[in-house]
Design an enzyme around this catalytic site. Structure first.
Site, PDB file in Angstrom:
ATOM      1  N   HIS A   1     -36.391 -14.691  84.116  1.00  0.00           N
ATOM      2  CA  HIS A   1     -36.375 -13.276  84.473  1.00  0.00           C
ATOM      3  C   HIS A   1     -36.433 -12.439  83.207  1.00  0.00           C
ATOM      4  O   HIS A   1     -35.688 -12.678  82.264  1.00  0.00           O
ATOM      5  CB  HIS A   1     -35.108 -12.925  85.253  1.00  0.00           C
ATOM      6  CG  HIS A   1     -35.088 -11.495  85.673  1.00  0.00           C
ATOM      7  ND1 HIS A   1     -35.684 -11.044  86.837  1.00  0.00           N
ATOM      8  CD2 HIS A   1     -34.594 -10.397  85.062  1.00  0.00           C
ATOM      9  CE1 HIS A   1     -35.541  -9.739  86.923  1.00  0.00           C
ATOM     10  NE2 HIS A   1     -34.884  -9.323  85.865  1.00  0.00           N
TER      11      HIS A   1
ATOM     12  N   ASP B   1     -28.575  -5.151  97.205  1.00  0.00           N
ATOM     13  CA  ASP B   1     -29.212  -4.747  95.953  1.00  0.00           C
ATOM     14  C   ASP B   1     -30.452  -3.908  96.206  1.00  0.00           C
ATOM     15  O   ASP B   1     -30.732  -2.964  95.466  1.00  0.00           O
ATOM     16  CB  ASP B   1     -29.579  -5.967  95.113  1.00  0.00           C
ATOM     17  CG  ASP B   1     -30.297  -5.539  93.840  1.00  0.00           C
ATOM     18  OD1 ASP B   1     -29.651  -4.850  93.027  1.00  0.00           O
ATOM     19  OD2 ASP B   1     -31.492  -5.829  93.688  1.00  0.00           O
TER      20      ASP B   1
ATOM     21  N   ARG C   1     -29.962   3.886  92.793  1.00  0.00           N
ATOM     22  CA  ARG C   1     -29.732   4.065  91.351  1.00  0.00           C
ATOM     23  C   ARG C   1     -30.936   4.695  90.678  1.00  0.00           C
ATOM     24  O   ARG C   1     -30.804   5.495  89.750  1.00  0.00           O
ATOM     25  CB  ARG C   1     -29.428   2.698  90.710  1.00  0.00           C
ATOM     26  CG  ARG C   1     -28.056   2.172  91.056  1.00  0.00           C
ATOM     27  CD  ARG C   1     -27.939   0.703  90.734  1.00  0.00           C
ATOM     28  NE  ARG C   1     -28.274   0.410  89.353  1.00  0.00           N
ATOM     29  CZ  ARG C   1     -28.828  -0.721  88.925  1.00  0.00           C
ATOM     30  NH1 ARG C   1     -29.095  -1.697  89.769  1.00  0.00           N
ATOM     31  NH2 ARG C   1     -29.095  -0.882  87.657  1.00  0.00           N
TER      32      ARG C   1
ATOM     33  N   SER D   1     -27.173  -6.840  89.718  1.00  0.00           N
ATOM     34  CA  SER D   1     -28.408  -6.701  90.475  1.00  0.00           C
ATOM     35  C   SER D   1     -29.325  -7.898  90.227  1.00  0.00           C
ATOM     36  O   SER D   1     -29.803  -8.567  91.161  1.00  0.00           O
ATOM     37  CB  SER D   1     -29.103  -5.392  90.065  1.00  0.00           C
ATOM     38  OG  SER D   1     -30.441  -5.364  90.489  1.00  0.00           O
TER      39      SER D   1
ATOM     40  N   LYS E   1     -29.702 -11.687  92.837  1.00  0.00           N
ATOM     41  CA  LYS E   1     -30.970 -12.176  93.392  1.00  0.00           C
ATOM     42  C   LYS E   1     -31.275 -13.591  92.901  1.00  0.00           C
ATOM     43  O   LYS E   1     -31.752 -14.436  93.662  1.00  0.00           O
ATOM     44  CB  LYS E   1     -32.102 -11.217  93.001  1.00  0.00           C
ATOM     45  CG  LYS E   1     -32.025  -9.914  93.791  1.00  0.00           C
ATOM     46  CD  LYS E   1     -33.051  -8.900  93.335  1.00  0.00           C
ATOM     47  CE  LYS E   1     -32.676  -8.288  92.018  1.00  0.00           C
ATOM     48  NZ  LYS E   1     -33.364  -7.042  91.689  1.00  0.00           N
TER      49      LYS E   1
HETATM   50  N1  URA Z   1     -34.017  -5.218  87.438  1.00  0.00           N
HETATM   51  C1  URA Z   1     -33.262  -5.424  88.522  1.00  0.00           C
HETATM   52  O1  URA Z   1     -33.590  -6.234  89.363  1.00  0.00           O
HETATM   53  N2  URA Z   1     -32.142  -4.717  88.654  1.00  0.00           N
HETATM   54  C2  URA Z   1     -31.733  -3.815  87.754  1.00  0.00           C
HETATM   55  O2  URA Z   1     -30.708  -3.221  87.921  1.00  0.00           O
HETATM   56  C3  URA Z   1     -32.545  -3.601  86.623  1.00  0.00           C
HETATM   57  C4  URA Z   1     -33.677  -4.325  86.503  1.00  0.00           C
END
Ligand code: URA
Length: 423
Positions: free
Chosen positions: A82, A161, A168, A183, A187
């Site tokens: 990621h 999320d 957000r 967040s 995931k």
């Molecule tokens: N990517 C995400 O999935 N969440 C965040 O809060 C910031 C970047």
């Protein structure tokens, strides 16, 4: 529980209890806590932070808001990567097929771009026919048959999320370390990967502009992953200038294919290999040689099968912009700065990105770089090519690039190293 009490606790710098966190995340997911209440809480968290126990509990509550995927029936270990997001960051495209060459399954559940950073799905959608949406069963089949899948994260994964991230984004509360870490990691943990490599970006084009905060974000995410039983490592990498020579959807696919063909810009190749080595190490393949798999066509072969498995035609020509314009050097000298944020916003304004979730993006739009910081430039030489289907966008893209391209007097990096006398 009362949402106002929870907000007040955090507003006044207190610590949220496990029960408060479990309740507020669940109640928000189900619409019992209102958007304005969660937005006040997100701002209180932004301003006052969270302790480690709070972040762990918050992440667990977000995971529990949805389903967990299960890759345990696959015949191979899983590894995922990621990136916290940057400009020209197309690394997932060559990386996923490259790692899959070595009998590691790569489930890359990705997102779309918002703001100045591009989204992996937007990039791949510039390939004619390619589909982002797969069912869980299709994901498993493709992982078994091809080894790599890059697709949209389904609606069932961490729905708390999805709601909170959208909120957000509209309330200036994205850049809070506890909220970013929970967040991303909710995931990734719900996705069920065995190991995870995080590419935490630092610099003008990243969420985290300074190394100290990027390091704290990395540490927080590694702790969350490790605690949840995911082998997690993080690299901190530079995002002060764009990665590679392209920012924009089809342009970045083209560059990724160059890397898979054994070419491509050195910085993209280097980062792809560095992340591949970390993933392969974490997946128990320390002796794999990813550089060889780029050279000899094995990574390209997996790429082609991965694209085709999702309906894409790997041989179809990529779309090309109807209009292009150059940005030229206004003096002789050395390119001392090419700001990632400025290039990202320019690509966005040309049509590569979206301002709202539901906006369409142009596959063809973006910025092509002809030089990198440290290169010598001559007055009048093209530095960038701007691409779009809608030429009325050129002016606003040029505006943001004005301060982002800096030419100084002095010698180029190549001249400096050529002039070095051995000692
Ligand atoms: N990517 C995400 O999935 N969440 C965040 O809060 C910031 C970047």
């Amino acid at each position: 529980f009362d949402a106002v009490d929870v907000i007040r606790t955090k507003r006044d710098g207190g610590v949220l209890s496990a029960a408060q966190i479990d309740w507020v995340v669940d109640a928000y997911t189900h619409g019992v806590v209102a958007e304005e209440q969660m937005s006040a809480l997100a701002m209180a968290i932004f301003l006052n932070g969270m302790g480690r126990a709070e972040i762990v509990r918050w992440t667990q509550a977000m995971i529990r808001s949805g389903e967990r995927m299960d890759f345990s029936r696959l015949s191979r270990p899983t590894a995922d990567k990621h990136s916290t997001g940057g400009v020209g960051d197309k690394i997932t495209l060559p990386l996923a097929p490259l790692v899959a060459v070595f009998d590691v399954a790569v489930p890359q559940l990705s997102g779309r771009g918002l703001g100045h950073t591009g989204g992996t799905l937007d990039k791949l959608e510039s390939i004619p026919g390619w589909q982002a949406s797969l069912s869980n069963a299709q994901i498993l089949t493709q992982l078994e048959d091809v080894g790599a899948v890059i697709c949209a994260a389904g609606a069932g994964l961490a729905p708390a999320d999805k709601k909170l991230y959208a909120l957000r984004d509209t309330t200036a509360t994205v850049e809070a370390i506890p909220l970013i870490a929970s967040s991303i990691m909710s995931k990734k943990i719900a996705e069920g990967t065995d190991s995870l490599v995080l590419d935490v970006k630092v610099g003008s084009g990243a969420f985290m502009k300074d190394a100290e905060r990027a390091r704290e974000l990395a540490r927080t995410m590694v702790e969350l992953g490790t605690d949840a039983g995911v082998r997690t490592v993080a690299l901190l990498t530079d995002m002060s200038t764009p990665l590679g020579l392209t920012a924009g959807n089809a342009l970045e696919v083209r560059e990724s294919v160059e890397v898979l063909a054994g070419g491509g810009p050195a910085d993209v190749v280097e980062l792809t290999l560095a992340l591949a080595r970390e993933m392969l190490d974490a997946a128990g393949r320390p002796d794999a040689d990813p550089a060889a798999a780029l050279r000899d066509g094995r990574a390209m072969d997996v790429w082609r099968r991965m694209v085709a498995a999702q309906g894409g035609d790997p041989d179809a020509p990529l779309p090309v912009a109807r209009h292009t314009e150059h940005v030229v050097a206004d003096a002789d000298g050395v390119l001392s700065g090419l700001d990632a944020y400025a290039v990202g916003v320019a690509a966005w304004r040309l049509g590569a990105g979206r301002a709202r979730k539901e906006d369409p993006v142009q596959a063809v739009a973006g910025v092509e770089l002809h030089v990198k910081p440290g290169d010598a430039v001559r007055k009048g030489q093209p530095l960038l090519t701007l691409h779009t289907d809608t030429p009325e966008r050129f002016d606003r893209a040029r505006e943001v690039l004005d301060g982002g391209v800096v030419i100084s007097a002095g010698r180029s990096a190549a001249e400096r190293s050529a002039g070095q006398t051995p000692v």
